[in-house]
Design an enzyme around this catalytic site. Structure first.
Site, short mmCIF file in Angstrom:
data_model
loop_
_atom_site.label_atom_id
_atom_site.label_comp_id
_atom_site.label_asym_id
_atom_site.label_seq_id
_atom_site.Cartn_x
_atom_site.Cartn_y
_atom_site.Cartn_z
N SER A 234 0.82 -1.20 0.00
CA SER A 234 0.00 0.00 0.00
C SER A 234 0.86 1.27 0.00
O SER A 234 1.67 1.43 -0.89
CB SER A 234 -0.96 -0.05 1.18
OG SER A 234 -2.05 0.77 0.89
N HIS A 376 -7.68 -5.68 1.22
CA HIS A 376 -6.44 -4.91 1.15
C HIS A 376 -5.50 -5.33 2.28
O HIS A 376 -5.73 -5.00 3.44
CB HIS A 376 -6.86 -3.43 1.32
CG HIS A 376 -5.74 -2.46 1.27
ND1 HIS A 376 -5.07 -2.17 0.10
CD2 HIS A 376 -5.17 -1.69 2.23
CE1 HIS A 376 -4.16 -1.25 0.35
NE2 HIS A 376 -4.19 -0.95 1.64
C1 GTR Z 1 -5.37 4.38 2.31
C2 GTR Z 1 -4.85 5.22 1.18
C3 GTR Z 1 -4.19 4.34 0.16
C4 GTR Z 1 -3.24 3.36 0.81
C5 GTR Z 1 -3.73 2.82 2.13
C6 GTR Z 1 -2.69 2.07 2.98
O1 GTR Z 1 -6.08 5.09 3.24
O2 GTR Z 1 -5.92 5.91 0.64
O3 GTR Z 1 -3.56 5.13 -0.82
O4 GTR Z 1 -1.99 3.89 0.94
O5 GTR Z 1 -4.26 3.79 2.92
O6 GTR Z 1 -1.54 2.49 3.07
O7 GTR Z 1 -3.07 1.05 3.57
#
Ligand code: GTR
Length: 396
Positions: A234, A376
């Site tokens: 991420s 995610h």
């Molecule tokens: C979210 C962000 C993403 C990603 C994520 C993370 O809130 O919008 O771009 O970076 O965090 O790092 O888990």
């Protein structure tokens, strides 16, 4: 009067809600028509047809586009670096690994910053080993040196069993992930960056720190510094891409669910957008990037070009099926677009034509990809695939 104020407040909240909903698109039919900037056309319209012309002309142009407009210029110079082994344990992981906890101290202009590295190497090695380095952007417990917590985010035992060394540092050592305190790390060494619109910010600092770990690896005889895989998830995956683009000593890059301003195409405006990322995380990218809020069409770049700057070195890119925020399709398309640069090196991509089905990894370097079932995250399944691609690449 009171009623009028209430009506106004409710209307305001309703409009704000509509605005937020409208800002995030998850409907493929609403992806705007877009034209991506040409990877293989130089600023003065020269067609790039050889790896040499790519390296001499186009790659440097693209790197400076990203420096100017997105991640900021990464300072390369510092006065001193030192490595201190704080703890070493030859009998870690039930005797399977050697543990080193290393303090990497970097000084510049009388200011310093410390990156704390945890490194496990397999016990039974006869020669220097390749290593996976994670930029840890989650709880420090994920990369516990004592192994009192064992987490899929950094399944160190699994990596050791596969014959690799495994290392990690916590990104907050380089830049706290906070809009008010991100300066309190690497940027203490380079305060001038904060005054510039193209200055480095947090993502740049995290990538910078990965390079200092690389400096350490070059000094550790148990590590094969020509085989370092930099891994990030991420926001950490945005940093791992930038680290590999900036520092060609990294042999391979893994960018896991990195999404917007990571491996996904911004022009699609699907899921997270530039405006949204710059608003929620104003400390990640440089000031110039804010000019592209809601103006993706004006961007002289997109993330396929960043992936391409890593060529001919392999990049492993991932998504998760429920993580639409990170735009799986736009991520896969970016990987596909970067194929042309690998072709200049006569490296044929084995990525499928279209987004592959869930849990069907395409492992063959130079471009590896999978979309995993689920949310995610960075999981043992993901790591298992990265290891397979590294095995193929390093001929293990
Ligand atoms: C979210 C962000 C993403 C990603 C994520 C993370 O809130 O919008 O771009 O970076 O965090 O790092 O888990």
């Amino acid at each position: 009067m009171e009623v009028k104020r209430k009506i106004l407040a409710v209307t305001f909240l309703f409009l704000l809600f509509c605005n937020l909903l409208a800002a995030q698109n998850y409907d493929e039919s609403k992806v705007p028509a877009y034209t991506l900037p040409e990877i293989l056309l130089s600023n003065n319209d020269q067609k790039i047809t050889t790896a040499k012309a790519w390296e001499d002309i186009r790659r440097p142009e693209i790197i400076s586009l990203f420096e100017e407009n997105v991640y900021g210029i990464m300072p390369k110079k510092y006065d001193a670096i030192s490595f201190k082994i704080k703890r070493e344990s030859p009998k870690a992981m039930d005797g399977k690994a050697n543990l080193k906890e290393v303090e990497i101290l970097v000084t510049n202009d009388l200011q310093s910053d410390t990156i704390n590295l945890v490194l496990f190497t397999p016990s039974d090695i006869k020669k220097p080993v390749p290593v996976f380095l994670l930029i840890n952007n989650r709880s420090p417990r994920n990369t516990s040196a004592t192994r009192d917590t064992i987490s899929e985010f950094w399944p160190a035992e699994q990596v050791i069993n596969a014959g690799y060394a495994v290392a990690a540092f916590h990104y907050s050592d380089a830049a706290p992930d906070n809009k008010n305190t991100f300066q309190d790390g690497v940027l203490r060494l380079y305060p001038e960056q904060l005054k510039k619109d193209n200055g480095m910010k947090a993502v740049g600092a995290w990538a910078w720190a990965a390079s200092r770990v690389m400096d350490y690896f070059e000094n550790d005889k148990s590590i094969d510094a020509s085989k370092v895989v930099v891994v990030g998830h991420s926001r950490g995956g945005k940093a791992s891409l930038w680290a590999a683009a900036q520092d060609q000593r990294f042999a391979m890059c893994v960018t896991n669910c990195s999404g917007n301003t990571g491996a996904a195409l911004s022009h699609r405006r699907y899921g997270e957008t530039i405006e949204r990322i710059n608003t929620t995380f104003p400390h990640w990218f440089n000031n110039n990037y804010k000019k592209f809020n809601n103006k993706e069409q004006a961007l002289p770049l997109d993330q396929h070009m960043l992936i391409a700057t890593i060529a001919p070195r392999p990049v492993y890119i991932t998504n998760a099926s429920e993580d639409l925020w990170a735009d799986p399709k736009g991520t896969f398309l970016a990987a596909k677009e970067s194929e042309k640069v690998y072709e200049l090196y006569k490296l044929k991509s084995s990525l499928p034509k279209n987004l592959p089905p869930i849990n069907t990894p395409s492992l063959q370097p130079p471009l590896a990809y999978h979309i995993r079932e689920g949310i995610h995250d960075l999981t043992a399944y993901d790591w298992q695939q990265f290891i397979k691609t590294a095995d193929l690449y390093f001929n293990k």
